[in-house]
Design an enzyme around this catalytic site. Structure first.
Site, PDB file in Angstrom:
ATOM      1  CG  HIS A 279      -1.957  -1.090   1.185  1.00  0.00           C
ATOM      2  ND1 HIS A 279      -2.823  -1.366   0.152  1.00  0.00           N
ATOM      3  CD2 HIS A 279      -2.170  -2.063   2.114  1.00  0.00           C
ATOM      4  CE1 HIS A 279      -3.542  -2.437   0.439  1.00  0.00           C
ATOM      5  NE2 HIS A 279      -3.161  -2.886   1.621  1.00  0.00           N
ATOM      6  CG  ASP A 330      -5.202  -6.051  -0.383  1.00  0.00           C
ATOM      7  OD1 ASP A 330      -5.220  -7.010   0.396  1.00  0.00           O
ATOM      8  OD2 ASP A 330      -5.227  -4.873   0.001  1.00  0.00           O
TER       9      ASP A 330
HETATM   10 ZN   LIG Z   1      -3.410  -6.879   2.482  1.00  0.00          ZN
END
Ligand SMILES: [Zn+2]
Length: 452
Positions: A279, A330
């Site tokens: 991220h 993800d």
């Molecule tokens: Zn994750």
């Protein structure tokens, strides 16, 4: 030894700004042994007559794509959590409810279908950020790595390579609150016991390698970060960590430790070339400098960050700082690497109100070689002699791709345009279908099992 000659209408070769027409690709077993662009001179074998035995690959052939960040079980939440209000934290409560329903058998069935769905989108290697280790309540299974073994078997059955990023998850908050409720399944007590469990695991198969993960600065106390980092260094294994997905994580870290999560990781030896921060949506300028100077990678997960209202990470600024970018789906709100790729550029456009931040070849690198390297497979993701024989062929004659310039594929194609996928020399997807998994049927069955 399986030896094959493939004739790609277009192939995207390393260091090329755009795809090359008419490329002969030769593979033996799981390796690429020859790459010959025929239109630009070719070799002595370049005559059309000797190519009668070549397998034609109409469309654009890409190297195998890497999905560098996956939580396979989150796929069960797709389309179930998107209505109404809420944020990352309310979504997480729903995710925990699914986690509570999984056991090694149901996890194998679900992950097999999810990894097969990835194969359909051109993914040949996945990084599974795995923290669902123990029974509900936290008691270990008789085989303490039974859940990890289920993922290894799932990837084998789905036909893609797996880096199992065994995740250390010890606390519920930056200030060290104990795991409760559904989170108890994630915990090993402390980092030393986490390492002992992982050391006892020898996953079977050439398709798998073991890596480590620190769930986040929320979940591993500062004084135990170096234990996980040290394990990865000793094993020469990739190390991943969720980083600054939410401003709340930054705020909590500052309140407890007086610094950002990135600074905390740097001070405890977590950053470096083998490390990937997942991220990095809310880094400070100093954080970007720390990541870049240490050559730590960043895995962007744009469709998840979009879905969970996380924000937009500073992708161009990070790339300019020397940070290798990779991509992951993800939470699997979407499994479509083309969508992840174009979001890197398009999100930057939304933020800056300008176009043209990433060259198409940079996006290819993020989706392929940089992603595989972040997972420890440095020989994958390039159509080059000596590389792994992964070939992903995208149709250029679908309703989405007809008439596009091949280099524009990122902005036109979807996972549905992937016609054929070869992994380690074996055809895994043919005519847009997985050769051995009925993906929609298995997804429906497996998700019903864990959501009922
Ligand atoms: Zn994750």
């Amino acid at each position: 030894m399986t030896s094959t000659r493939w004739l790609a209408e277009y192939a995207w070769l390393p260091e090329e700004a755009e795809p090359t027409p008419d490329v002969l690709i030769e593979t033996v077993h799981d390796r690429i042994t020859g790459v010959t662009p025929l239109a630009t001179g070719g070799g002595p074998d370049a005559g059309v007559d000797v190519l009668v035995d070549a397998v034609r690959l109409p469309g654009l052939t890409l190297p195998g794509l890497a999905n560098a960040h996956s939580h396979a079980f989150h796929r069960a939440l797709r389309g179930r959590t998107h209505s109404g209000r809420g944020d990352f934290w309310s979504w997480r409560d729903q995710m925990y409810a699914v986690a509570a329903n999984l056991d090694p058998d149901s996890y194998l069935a679900l992950a097999r279908a999810v990894y097969a769905e990835m194969a359909l989108s051109g993914v040949t290697g996945v990084g599974e950020f795995h923290y669902l280790h123990h029974r509900p309540g936290g008691t270990p299974y008789a085989e303490p790595n039974a859940m990890g073994a289920a993922l290894v078997e799932a990837a084998a059955q789905a036909g893609i390579r797996l880096t199992l990023l065994d995740t250390c998850y010890l606390t519920a908050s930056v200030d060290g609150r104990a795991l409760t409720g559904p989170q108890q399944r994630f915990g090993d007590g402390d980092a030393v016991r986490w390492a002992e469990r992982v050391d006892a695991f020898t996953p079977a198969g050439g398709h798998v390698r073991l890596g480590a993960a620190i769930h986040s600065v929320r979940a591993v106390p500062a004084e135990q970060l170096a234990t996980v980092a040290g394990w990865a260094q000793r094993r020469d294994a990739p190390l991943h960590v969720h980083l600054s997905e939410q401003p709340a994580e930054n705020d909590a870290c500052r309140a407890v430790h007086g610094c950002t999560p990135t600074r905390l990781l740097a001070d405890h030896g977590v950053l470096g070339r083998a490390t990937t921060a997942v991220h990095a949506t809310h880094p400070t300028s100093a954080d970007v400098g720390l990541l870049g100077d240490s050559r730590t990678g960043v895995c962007l997960c744009p469709t998840t960050e979009r879905d969970l209202a996380d924000g937009i990470g500073p992708a161009r600024r990070m790339a300019d700082a020397g940070i290798p970018l990779s991509l992951g789906s993800d939470s699997h709100a979407v499994i479509d690497m083309f969508e992840e790729v174009r979001a890197v550029e398009l999100d930057e456009r939304l933020r800056t109100r300008r176009r043209g931040h990433f060259a198409p070849a940079e996006l290819l690198t993020a989706a392929s070689s940089a992603g595989h390297a972040a997972l420890g497979w440095t020989d994958a993701g390039r159509i080059a002699v000596g590389g792994r024989a992964d070939l992903v062929t995208v149709r250029l004659d679908s309703v989405r791709t007809a008439g596009v310039s091949p280099a524009g594929v990122w902005f036109a194609a979807s996972a549905a345009d992937v016609a054929q996928v070869v992994v380690d020399g074996q055809v895994l997807v043919r005519d847009g279908r997985h050769v051995r998994v009925d993906v929609p049927r298995e997804l429906a069955t497996a998700i019903a099992e864990v959501t009922s």
